[in-house]
Design a protein around this motif. Structure first.
Motif, PDB file in Angstrom:
ATOM      1  N   ILE A 143       0.766  -1.385   0.064  1.00 36.54           N
ATOM      2  CA  ILE A 143      -0.207  -0.105   0.063  1.00 36.54           C
ATOM      3  C   ILE A 143       0.690   1.247  -0.082  1.00 36.54           C
ATOM      4  O   ILE A 143       0.337   2.392   0.138  1.00 36.54           O
ATOM      5  N   LEU A 144       2.207   1.231  -0.315  1.00 36.38           N
ATOM      6  CA  LEU A 144       3.106   2.384  -0.107  1.00 36.38           C
ATOM      7  C   LEU A 144       2.511   3.371  -0.985  1.00 36.38           C
ATOM      8  O   LEU A 144       2.320   4.656  -0.770  1.00 36.38           O
ATOM      9  N   PRO A 145       1.885   3.112  -2.255  1.00 37.18           N
ATOM     10  CA  PRO A 145       1.766   4.343  -3.101  1.00 37.18           C
ATOM     11  C   PRO A 145       0.021   5.146  -2.478  1.00 37.18           C
ATOM     12  O   PRO A 145      -0.066   6.187  -3.087  1.00 37.18           O
ATOM     13  N   TYR A 146      -0.256   4.606  -1.678  1.00 37.41           N
ATOM     14  CA  TYR A 146      -1.799   4.850  -1.324  1.00 37.41           C
ATOM     15  C   TYR A 146      -1.594   5.370   0.052  1.00 37.41           C
ATOM     16  O   TYR A 146      -2.841   5.829   0.892  1.00 37.41           O
ATOM     17  N   LEU A 147      -0.556   5.719   0.857  1.00 32.93           N
ATOM     18  CA  LEU A 147      -0.460   6.072   2.260  1.00 32.93           C
ATOM     19  C   LEU A 147      -0.659   7.416   2.670  1.00 32.93           C
ATOM     20  O   LEU A 147      -0.999   7.772   3.856  1.00 32.93           O
ATOM     21  N   THR A 148      -0.407   8.350   1.654  1.00 36.06           N
ATOM     22  CA  THR A 148      -0.806   9.832   1.952  1.00 36.06           C
ATOM     23  C   THR A 148      -1.871  10.351   1.535  1.00 36.06           C
ATOM     24  O   THR A 148      -2.169  11.434   1.718  1.00 36.06           O
ATOM     25  N   GLY A 149      -2.781   9.741   0.696  1.00 33.65           N
ATOM     26  CA  GLY A 149      -3.895  10.204   0.198  1.00 33.65           C
ATOM     27  C   GLY A 149      -4.408   9.276  -0.779  1.00 33.65           C
ATOM     28  O   GLY A 149      -3.789   8.458  -1.035  1.00 33.65           O
ATOM     29  N   TYR A 150      -5.686   9.750  -1.194  1.00 29.26           N
ATOM     30  CA  TYR A 150      -6.152   8.777  -2.369  1.00 29.26           C
ATOM     31  C   TYR A 150      -5.288   8.780  -3.888  1.00 29.26           C
ATOM     32  O   TYR A 150      -5.050   9.909  -4.133  1.00 29.26           O
ATOM     33  N   GLU A 151      -5.019   7.667  -4.260  1.00 35.98           N
ATOM     34  CA  GLU A 151      -4.688   7.491  -5.586  1.00 35.98           C
ATOM     35  C   GLU A 151      -5.558   6.716  -6.568  1.00 35.98           C
ATOM     36  O   GLU A 151      -6.038   5.586  -6.062  1.00 35.98           O
ATOM     37  N   PRO A 152      -5.649   7.007  -7.791  1.00 42.89           N
ATOM     38  CA  PRO A 152      -6.435   5.896  -8.659  1.00 42.89           C
ATOM     39  C   PRO A 152      -5.481   4.723  -9.137  1.00 42.89           C
ATOM     40  O   PRO A 152      -4.710   4.430  -9.160  1.00 42.89           O
ATOM     41  N   ILE A 153      -6.616   3.622  -9.007  1.00 39.75           N
ATOM     42  CA  ILE A 153      -6.242   2.466  -9.431  1.00 39.75           C
ATOM     43  C   ILE A 153      -6.920   2.090 -10.800  1.00 39.75           C
ATOM     44  O   ILE A 153      -8.117   1.946 -10.472  1.00 39.75           O
ATOM     45  N   ASP A 154      -6.372   1.935 -11.929  1.00 35.44           N
ATOM     46  CA  ASP A 154      -6.835   1.392 -13.171  1.00 35.44           C
ATOM     47  C   ASP A 154      -6.853  -0.129 -13.435  1.00 35.44           C
ATOM     48  O   ASP A 154      -5.809  -0.702 -13.108  1.00 35.44           O
ATOM     49  N   ILE A 155      -8.100  -0.602 -13.779  1.00 37.72           N
ATOM     50  CA  ILE A 155      -8.105  -2.064 -13.982  1.00 37.72           C
ATOM     51  C   ILE A 155      -8.845  -2.275 -15.385  1.00 37.72           C
ATOM     52  O   ILE A 155      -9.827  -1.931 -15.579  1.00 37.72           O
ATOM     53  N   ASP A 156      -8.029  -3.015 -16.030  1.00 39.58           N
ATOM     54  CA  ASP A 156      -8.534  -3.338 -17.689  1.00 39.58           C
ATOM     55  C   ASP A 156      -9.677  -4.384 -17.658  1.00 39.58           C
ATOM     56  O   ASP A 156      -9.804  -5.484 -17.048  1.00 39.58           O
ATOM     57  N   LEU A 157     -10.917  -3.741 -18.069  1.00 39.43           N
ATOM     58  CA  LEU A 157     -12.091  -4.594 -18.355  1.00 39.43           C
ATOM     59  C   LEU A 157     -12.423  -5.027 -19.570  1.00 39.43           C
ATOM     60  O   LEU A 157     -13.426  -5.364 -19.790  1.00 39.43           O
TER      61      LEU A 157
END
Length: 256
Positions: A143-157
């Motif tokens: 979770i390192l990229p998400y420790l300081t606040g909301y960050e987007p995650i994109d998932i291929d559908l």
């Protein structure tokens, strides 16, 4: 065990916090109630919700500022509500889910994650499923990229394009010392723009950009298609006057 035990650890992480109208969600938004502004209050009032939900300890993972105590700010990215998974040293299993219509083309599921944990193990996890297929799995040591606040995650559908599927977001945090928190907000499905966005009708006869493209854009906007979200915004309503300005800019730029 109440989430209040995690409040002191949580407050210093909170991101700044409007309200989604259901009609706006349905128009131009493949994921109704992307910010949980309908389902959260509806669950509290025992009314029908857009998202179905369950939680071992809390009934549902929907939260507003009340989860942190009176007078505290919200932990939402936008609006007042978000989903708080974990937040207790007891075993907690929670999920939200709904059936969504995944658009054709190359759709991408985008959610925003804010996470923090003081556990040395990697036993706590957040998962996203489409029907029974796991499309995202992340544990509390990732979770390192998400420790300081909301960050987007994109998932291929792309593998689910053009179908209706059950979208499920779930988490499990085990009992024991320490606490893991997964905050999720602003869930949407977006589609990458075509190579020449302004050629709305896909014509190949010169000039490929013409008045028909304006009519095409208006039709697709009125139908609430993901294509009409020209500026790829995620905050509701995703289809708005900015998309018209964006289309005009794209048209003026022409095609390669």
């Amino acid at each position: 065990m109440a989430r209040m035990e995690a409040m002191d650890r949580t407050l210093r992480f909170l991101a700044p916090a409007g309200v989604l109208i259901l009609a706006a969600a349905a128009r131009g938004q493949a994921v109704p109630d992307p910010s949980f502004e309908i389902s959260g209050p509806a669950f509290q009032a025992s009314l029908p919700t857009v998202w179905q939900a369950g939680s071992t300890n809390f009934g549902a993972p929907f939260c507003n500022g009340d989860c942190l105590g009176p007078g505290q700010p919200t932990g939402a990215r936008t609006g007042e509500w978000w989903c708080w998974f974990g937040g207790t040293s007891a075993l907690e299993q929670a999920a939200v889910w709904q059936v969504v219509a995944i658009p054709a083309g190359a759709p991408v599921l985008r959610l925003h994650l804010f996470a923090f944990s003081d556990r040395p193990t990697s036993t706590d996890r957040l998962r996203v499923l489409v029907d029974t297929t796991v499309v995202l799995a992340i544990n509390n040591q990732q979770i390192l990229p998400y420790l300081t606040g909301y960050e987007p995650i994109d998932i291929d559908l792309a593998g689910f394009a053009g179908t209706s599927r059950t979208l499920r977001i779930e988490a499990e945090t085990l009992a024991g010392p320490g606490i893991t928190n997964f905050f999720v907000d602003d869930v949407s499905i977006v589609s990458p723009p075509p190579a020449c966005y302004a050629n709305c009708d896909g014509s190949t006869t010169a000039p490929v950009l013409n008045v028909q493209d304006f009519g095409c854009f208006l039709t697709r906007y009125a139908a609430g298609e993901a294509y009409a979200n020209c500026d790829q915004s995620t905050q509701p309503p995703v289809l708005n006057v900015q998309d018209f300005g964006c289309f005009l800019t794209q048209y003026a730029a022409g095609c390669p």
